[in-house]
Motif scaffolding. Sequence first.
Motif, mmCIF file in Angstrom:
data_model
loop_
_atom_site.group_PDB
_atom_site.id
_atom_site.type_symbol
_atom_site.label_atom_id
_atom_site.label_comp_id
_atom_site.label_asym_id
_atom_site.label_seq_id
_atom_site.Cartn_x
_atom_site.Cartn_y
_atom_site.Cartn_z
ATOM 1 N N SER A 193 0.834 -1.198 0.000
ATOM 2 C CA SER A 193 0.000 0.000 0.000
ATOM 3 C C SER A 193 0.866 1.244 0.000
ATOM 4 N N ARG A 194 0.273 2.356 -0.379
ATOM 5 C CA ARG A 194 0.987 3.626 -0.314
ATOM 6 C C ARG A 194 0.872 4.233 1.081
ATOM 7 N N TYR A 195 -0.289 4.080 1.723
ATOM 8 C CA TYR A 195 -0.545 4.702 3.016
ATOM 9 C C TYR A 195 -0.614 3.657 4.118
ATOM 10 N N TYR A 196 0.055 3.950 5.224
ATOM 11 C CA TYR A 196 -0.015 3.136 6.430
ATOM 12 C C TYR A 196 -0.297 4.068 7.592
ATOM 13 N N TYR A 197 -0.889 3.520 8.646
ATOM 14 C CA TYR A 197 -1.347 4.330 9.772
ATOM 15 C C TYR A 197 -0.812 3.718 11.059
ATOM 16 N N LEU A 198 -0.319 4.579 11.959
ATOM 17 C CA LEU A 198 0.350 4.091 13.157
ATOM 18 C C LEU A 198 -0.198 4.760 14.410
ATOM 19 N N TYR A 199 -0.347 3.949 15.463
ATOM 20 C CA TYR A 199 -0.720 4.427 16.787
ATOM 21 C C TYR A 199 0.194 3.712 17.773
ATOM 22 N N ALA A 200 0.706 4.438 18.778
ATOM 23 C CA ALA A 200 1.600 3.821 19.759
ATOM 24 C C ALA A 200 1.358 4.414 21.137
ATOM 25 N N GLU A 201 1.634 3.607 22.163
ATOM 26 C CA GLU A 201 1.492 4.024 23.556
ATOM 27 C C GLU A 201 2.740 3.649 24.334
ATOM 28 N N ASP A 202 3.186 4.561 25.186
ATOM 29 C CA ASP A 202 4.285 4.308 26.116
ATOM 30 C C ASP A 202 3.705 3.534 27.296
ATOM 31 N N ALA A 203 4.165 2.315 27.503
ATOM 32 C CA ALA A 203 3.596 1.440 28.533
ATOM 33 C C ALA A 203 3.859 1.962 29.947
ATOM 34 N N ALA A 204 4.962 2.652 30.163
ATOM 35 C CA ALA A 204 5.321 3.102 31.511
ATOM 36 C C ALA A 204 4.721 4.462 31.850
ATOM 37 N N ARG A 205 4.782 5.395 30.918
ATOM 38 C CA ARG A 205 4.367 6.758 31.215
ATOM 39 C C ARG A 205 3.000 7.122 30.653
ATOM 40 N N GLY A 206 2.431 6.258 29.813
ATOM 41 C CA GLY A 206 1.096 6.512 29.294
ATOM 42 C C GLY A 206 1.016 7.508 28.154
ATOM 43 N N GLY A 207 2.141 7.991 27.675
ATOM 44 C CA GLY A 207 2.132 8.910 26.537
ATOM 45 C C GLY A 207 1.721 8.190 25.268
ATOM 46 N N ARG A 208 1.278 8.955 24.271
ATOM 47 C CA ARG A 208 0.786 8.352 23.031
ATOM 48 C C ARG A 208 1.325 9.080 21.812
ATOM 49 N N TRP A 209 1.512 8.320 20.751
ATOM 50 C CA TRP A 209 1.812 8.864 19.429
ATOM 51 C C TRP A 209 0.535 8.680 18.622
ATOM 52 N N THR A 210 -0.126 9.760 18.265
ATOM 53 C CA THR A 210 -1.438 9.686 17.638
ATOM 54 C C THR A 210 -1.512 10.540 16.383
ATOM 55 N N GLY A 211 -2.633 10.428 15.699
ATOM 56 C CA GLY A 211 -2.905 11.222 14.507
ATOM 57 C C GLY A 211 -4.390 11.476 14.386
ATOM 58 N N ASP A 212 -4.810 11.880 13.194
ATOM 59 C CA ASP A 212 -6.196 12.305 12.965
ATOM 60 C C ASP A 212 -7.080 11.267 12.292
ATOM 61 N N VAL A 213 -6.558 10.082 11.998
ATOM 62 C CA VAL A 213 -7.336 9.063 11.289
ATOM 63 C C VAL A 213 -7.824 8.031 12.305
ATOM 64 N N ASN A 214 -9.143 7.987 12.506
ATOM 65 C CA ASN A 214 -9.712 7.082 13.507
ATOM 66 C C ASN A 214 -9.804 5.654 12.994
ATOM 67 N N MET A 215 -9.280 4.733 13.807
ATOM 68 C CA MET A 215 -9.318 3.300 13.504
ATOM 69 C C MET A 215 -9.564 2.554 14.806
ATOM 70 N N CYS A 216 -9.899 1.274 14.691
ATOM 71 C CA CYS A 216 -10.246 0.460 15.854
ATOM 72 C C CYS A 216 -9.024 -0.240 16.438
ATOM 73 N N VAL A 217 -9.020 -0.358 17.775
ATOM 74 C CA VAL A 217 -8.016 -1.149 18.487
ATOM 75 C C VAL A 217 -8.729 -1.942 19.569
ATOM 76 N N ASP A 218 -8.033 -2.924 20.115
ATOM 77 C CA ASP A 218 -8.560 -3.706 21.224
ATOM 78 C C ASP A 218 -7.510 -3.712 22.329
ATOM 79 N N GLU A 219 -7.887 -4.142 23.518
ATOM 80 C CA GLU A 219 -6.951 -4.140 24.638
ATOM 81 C C GLU A 219 -5.854 -5.177 24.493
ATOM 82 N N ASN A 220 -6.178 -6.325 23.914
ATOM 83 C CA ASN A 220 -5.213 -7.400 23.738
ATOM 84 C C ASN A 220 -4.848 -7.525 22.259
ATOM 85 N N GLU A 221 -4.031 -8.505 21.938
ATOM 86 C CA GLU A 221 -3.625 -8.727 20.547
ATOM 87 C C GLU A 221 -4.860 -8.769 19.649
#
Length: 140
Positions: free
Chosen positions: A67-95
Amino acid sequence: MLLFSLAISGSFLFAGEARADFRVCNGTQNLVGVAIGYRAKEGWVTEGWWQVPATTCATLIEGELQSRYYYLYAEDAARGGRWTGDVNMCVDENEFKIPGVQDCYARGFQRMGFKEYDTGRQGSWMVQLSDTPGTQESQN
């Protein structure tokens, strides 16, 4: 909330060999959980969680990028910070591997803002996660 920044590189060399993957490198001192979204033949898909230890990298998609476009979301497990953007997508708590990006809550998932990466149809891509405020994104 902690401020985070991302640095990206369109292509890279690894141990002298060209690699065709989508990789995320964790430049922080904490464990980071990462989710990715992309358009597959069957439609939109989000997948997670990759646990990326401090100062290491993880391959999220192996092989030549389709694909040309990929979308990323990340969370810092220790401090709770997040790397986010403006494209809403679904996640779950576990794998997870979730088809579709609509009606996340109604389907029992959470909705998070993912950051879009335009790979320009390059065969490989790397995202560098950093917790240094003010770092600008750059493409090599």
